[in-house]
Design an enzyme around this catalytic site. Structure first.
Site, PDB file in Angstrom:
ATOM      1  N   TYR A   1       0.846  -1.194   0.000  1.00 10.95           N
ATOM      2  CA  TYR A   1       0.000   0.000   0.000  1.00 10.95           C
ATOM      3  C   TYR A   1       0.883   1.246   0.000  1.00 10.95           C
ATOM      4  CZ  TYR A   1      -3.554  -3.388   1.285  1.00 10.95           C
ATOM      5  OH  TYR A   1      -4.390  -4.479   1.296  1.00 10.95           O
TER       6      TYR A   1
ATOM      7  N   ASN B   1     -12.166  -1.634  -4.488  1.00  8.72           N
ATOM      8  CA  ASN B   1     -11.943  -1.959  -5.890  1.00  8.72           C
ATOM      9  C   ASN B   1     -13.132  -2.763  -6.446  1.00  8.72           C
ATOM     10  OD1 ASN B   1     -10.838  -2.681  -8.407  1.00  8.72           O
ATOM     11  ND2 ASN B   1      -9.703  -4.401  -7.531  1.00  8.72           N
TER      12      ASN B   1
ATOM     13  N   CYS C   1      -6.203  -6.370  -6.834  1.00  5.47           N
ATOM     14  CA  CYS C   1      -6.050  -5.907  -5.458  1.00  5.47           C
ATOM     15  C   CYS C   1      -5.462  -6.988  -4.559  1.00  5.47           C
ATOM     16  CB  CYS C   1      -7.383  -5.411  -4.913  1.00  5.47           C
ATOM     17  SG  CYS C   1      -8.772  -6.516  -5.206  1.00  5.47           S
ATOM     18  N   HIS C   2      -5.576  -8.249  -4.960  1.00  2.00           N
ATOM     19  CA  HIS C   2      -5.001  -9.333  -4.159  1.00  2.00           C
ATOM     20  C   HIS C   2      -3.472  -9.283  -4.139  1.00  2.00           C
ATOM     21  CE1 HIS C   2      -5.301 -10.928  -8.270  1.00  2.00           C
ATOM     22  NE2 HIS C   2      -4.248 -11.668  -7.969  1.00  2.00           N
TER      23      HIS C   2
ATOM     24  N   GLU D   1      -0.939 -17.718  -8.660  1.00  4.19           N
ATOM     25  CA  GLU D   1       0.013 -16.972  -9.490  1.00  4.19           C
ATOM     26  C   GLU D   1       1.466 -17.356  -9.201  1.00  4.19           C
ATOM     27  OE1 GLU D   1      -0.680 -12.764  -9.417  1.00  4.19           O
ATOM     28  OE2 GLU D   1      -2.830 -12.993  -9.798  1.00  4.19           O
TER      29      GLU D   1
END
Length: 187
Positions: free
Chosen positions: A102, A129, A137-138, A164
């Protein structure tokens, strides 16, 4: 303006709801999303036959096959404040399989605008979001390694990061916070 919706089913995370104005994707939410429907005024009319939904489903198919599609391939037009749009642009730039904080996003926005931005303000924008997975956003984590601030819940965030190929062992689950228990969100 009419907003249309359709469902997309993922074996990894369950159902997603896609929303469109007929031309662009204006929403993509988890079934348990804390801010489901955020940015959409009024009811969403069922209609899965729009070409933009076909495009989004194909994009999501590639994502869940591990092919790392570029989110900018999709026409996106979710409602947002100018600050939320800057945060969304920063999220769209986070590569598949990588994370950022962030604070990093806050620093990027401050450098672009010349105005100081806080990690907390970024967290609020990330949390609201309306384009989950598409605007990833993850992939945003706390500077201390905490897996917090996720509208789909921490378990969902972990699943997506692991999907991922992110090594989540370097992160931790906070004991308290707003993204801990989706069942407590009252939706």
């Amino acid at each position: 303006m009419t907003t249309y919706r359709t469902e997309y089913e993922s074996e990894l995370i369950g159902p997603l709801t896609l929303a469109s104005d007929g031309e662009a994707i204006v929403g993509c939410w988890f079934g348990n999303d804390r801010y489901f429907g955020y940015g959409v005024d009024g009811e969403m009319e069922p209609n899965g036959d729009l070409p933009v939904f076909d495009q989004a489903r194909a994009w999501l198919d590639r994502y869940f096959e591990g092919k790392a599609p570029d989110p900018r391939e999709l026409p996106l037009s979710a409602n947002a404040t100018p600050f939320q749009l800057r945060v969304r642009e920063a999220m769209l730039d986070i590569p598949y399989g990588q994370t950022t904080t962030y604070g990093d996003i806050a620093n990027r926005i401050a450098s672009e605008t010349g105005k100081r931005s806080s990690a907390r303000a970024v967290g609020g924008a990330v949390g609201h979001n309306p384009l989950c997975i598409i605007a990833p956003c993850h992939r945003v984590v706390g500077a201390d390694g905490s897996l917090t601030g996720f509208g789909g819940g921490i378990d969902m965030k972990v699943k997506l990061l692991e999907h991922e190929g992110v090594d989540v062992s370097c992160f931790y689950r906070p004991k308290r916070g707003t993204a801990i228990d989706p069942a407590s969100w009252g939706r």
